[in-house]
Design a protein around this motif. Structure first.
Motif, PDB file in Angstrom:
ATOM      1  N   HIS A  42      13.810 -17.437 -26.451  1.00  9.71           N
ATOM      2  CA  HIS A  42      14.061 -16.090 -26.975  1.00  9.71           C
ATOM      3  C   HIS A  42      15.558 -15.852 -27.204  1.00  9.71           C
ATOM      4  O   HIS A  42      15.956 -15.199 -28.174  1.00  9.71           O
ATOM      5  CB  HIS A  42      13.506 -15.046 -26.002  1.00  9.71           C
ATOM      6  CG  HIS A  42      13.738 -13.641 -26.438  1.00  9.71           C
ATOM      7  ND1 HIS A  42      12.994 -13.039 -27.423  1.00  9.71           N
ATOM      8  CD2 HIS A  42      14.646 -12.731 -26.026  1.00  9.71           C
ATOM      9  CE1 HIS A  42      13.433 -11.803 -27.601  1.00  9.71           C
ATOM     10  NE2 HIS A  42      14.429 -11.587 -26.770  1.00  9.71           N
TER      11      HIS A  42
ATOM     12  N   ARG B 199       5.236 -20.908 -12.862  1.00 11.45           N
ATOM     13  CA  ARG B 199       5.612 -19.597 -13.393  1.00 11.45           C
ATOM     14  C   ARG B 199       7.105 -19.471 -13.674  1.00 11.45           C
ATOM     15  O   ARG B 199       7.508 -19.090 -14.771  1.00 11.45           O
ATOM     16  CB  ARG B 199       5.154 -18.505 -12.427  1.00 11.45           C
ATOM     17  CG  ARG B 199       5.540 -17.107 -12.838  1.00 11.45           C
ATOM     18  CD  ARG B 199       5.092 -16.097 -11.771  1.00 11.45           C
ATOM     19  NE  ARG B 199       5.665 -14.807 -11.986  1.00 11.45           N
ATOM     20  CZ  ARG B 199       5.163 -13.883 -12.775  1.00 11.45           C
ATOM     21  NH1 ARG B 199       4.041 -14.130 -13.439  1.00 11.45           N
ATOM     22  NH2 ARG B 199       5.764 -12.727 -12.921  1.00 11.45           N
ATOM     23  N   SER B 200       7.948 -19.774 -12.701  1.00 13.67           N
ATOM     24  CA  SER B 200       9.389 -19.572 -12.896  1.00 13.67           C
ATOM     25  C   SER B 200       9.933 -20.477 -14.005  1.00 13.67           C
ATOM     26  O   SER B 200      10.776 -20.044 -14.803  1.00 13.67           O
ATOM     27  CB  SER B 200      10.154 -19.765 -11.592  1.00 13.67           C
ATOM     28  OG  SER B 200       9.990 -21.078 -11.118  1.00 13.67           O
TER      29      SER B 200
ATOM     30  N   SER C   6      10.689 -19.598 -21.719  1.00 14.42           N
ATOM     31  CA  SER C   6      10.466 -18.508 -22.659  1.00 14.42           C
ATOM     32  C   SER C   6      11.753 -17.743 -22.934  1.00 14.42           C
ATOM     33  O   SER C   6      12.085 -17.427 -24.082  1.00 14.42           O
ATOM     34  CB  SER C   6       9.396 -17.571 -22.095  1.00 14.42           C
ATOM     35  OG  SER C   6       9.251 -16.439 -22.915  1.00 14.42           O
ATOM     36  N   GLN C   7      12.502 -17.468 -21.895  1.00 11.45           N
ATOM     37  CA  GLN C   7      13.752 -16.727 -22.052  1.00 11.45           C
ATOM     38  C   GLN C   7      14.796 -17.546 -22.815  1.00 11.45           C
ATOM     39  O   GLN C   7      15.544 -17.003 -23.629  1.00 11.45           O
ATOM     40  CB  GLN C   7      14.286 -16.297 -20.693  1.00 11.45           C
ATOM     41  CG  GLN C   7      13.427 -15.211 -20.069  1.00 11.45           C
ATOM     42  CD  GLN C   7      13.798 -14.879 -18.642  1.00 11.45           C
ATOM     43  OE1 GLN C   7      14.370 -15.687 -17.925  1.00 11.45           O
ATOM     44  NE2 GLN C   7      13.453 -13.673 -18.216  1.00 11.45           N
TER      45      GLN C   7
ATOM     46  N   ASP D  64       0.467 -20.410 -12.486  1.00 12.35           N
ATOM     47  CA  ASP D  64       1.157 -19.764 -11.361  1.00 12.35           C
ATOM     48  C   ASP D  64       2.140 -20.713 -10.685  1.00 12.35           C
ATOM     49  O   ASP D  64       3.239 -20.304 -10.307  1.00 12.35           O
ATOM     50  CB  ASP D  64       0.149 -19.238 -10.341  1.00 12.35           C
ATOM     51  CG  ASP D  64      -0.584 -17.994 -10.816  1.00 12.35           C
ATOM     52  OD1 ASP D  64      -0.101 -17.345 -11.773  1.00 12.35           O
ATOM     53  OD2 ASP D  64      -1.639 -17.682 -10.240  1.00 12.35           O
TER      54      ASP D  64
ATOM     55  N   ILE E 292       8.768 -19.015 -17.401  1.00 13.26           N
ATOM     56  CA  ILE E 292       9.537 -17.818 -17.756  1.00 13.26           C
ATOM     57  C   ILE E 292      10.936 -18.216 -18.227  1.00 13.26           C
ATOM     58  O   ILE E 292      11.436 -17.705 -19.236  1.00 13.26           O
ATOM     59  CB  ILE E 292       9.592 -16.830 -16.578  1.00 13.26           C
ATOM     60  CG1 ILE E 292       8.196 -16.215 -16.372  1.00 13.26           C
ATOM     61  CG2 ILE E 292      10.636 -15.737 -16.821  1.00 13.26           C
ATOM     62  CD1 ILE E 292       8.057 -15.389 -15.118  1.00 13.26           C
TER      63      ILE E 292
END
Length: 80
Positions: free
Chosen positions: A30, A19-20, A26-27, A16, A23
């Motif tokens: 991807h 978290r940012s 991950s982006q 937590d 993410i």
């Protein structure tokens, strides 16, 4: 040694807290696809993120160019 429940709670808090960043990582991975076992840029992103957070990162690992090992020093003496 902490019990399983408290370790799980610590892990969730750590996720937590970051978290940012997780993410965004991950982006970024991807958005920049690579062929399996040739994920050079993804491996570099992951290793860089871990090193920036205090992990000792070994690359390549076990003869695999995209593999890495990240070790965290424990807050207390003994194995981690």
């Amino acid at each position: 040694m902490a019990d399983r429940k408290s370790l799980g709670a610590r892990a969730l808090r750590a996720i937590d807290e970051h978290r940012s960043d997780l993410i965004a990582l991950s982006q970024a991975i991807h958005a920049d696809p690579e062929i399996g076992y040739h994920e050079q840029r993804a491996a570099e992103r992951l290793a860089t993120m871990l090193a920036a957070r205090g992990f000792t990162v070994t690359r390549p690992y076990r003869g695999v160019g995209t593999a890495y090992r990240a070790d965290a020093a424990g807050a207390e003496g003994g194995p981690t």
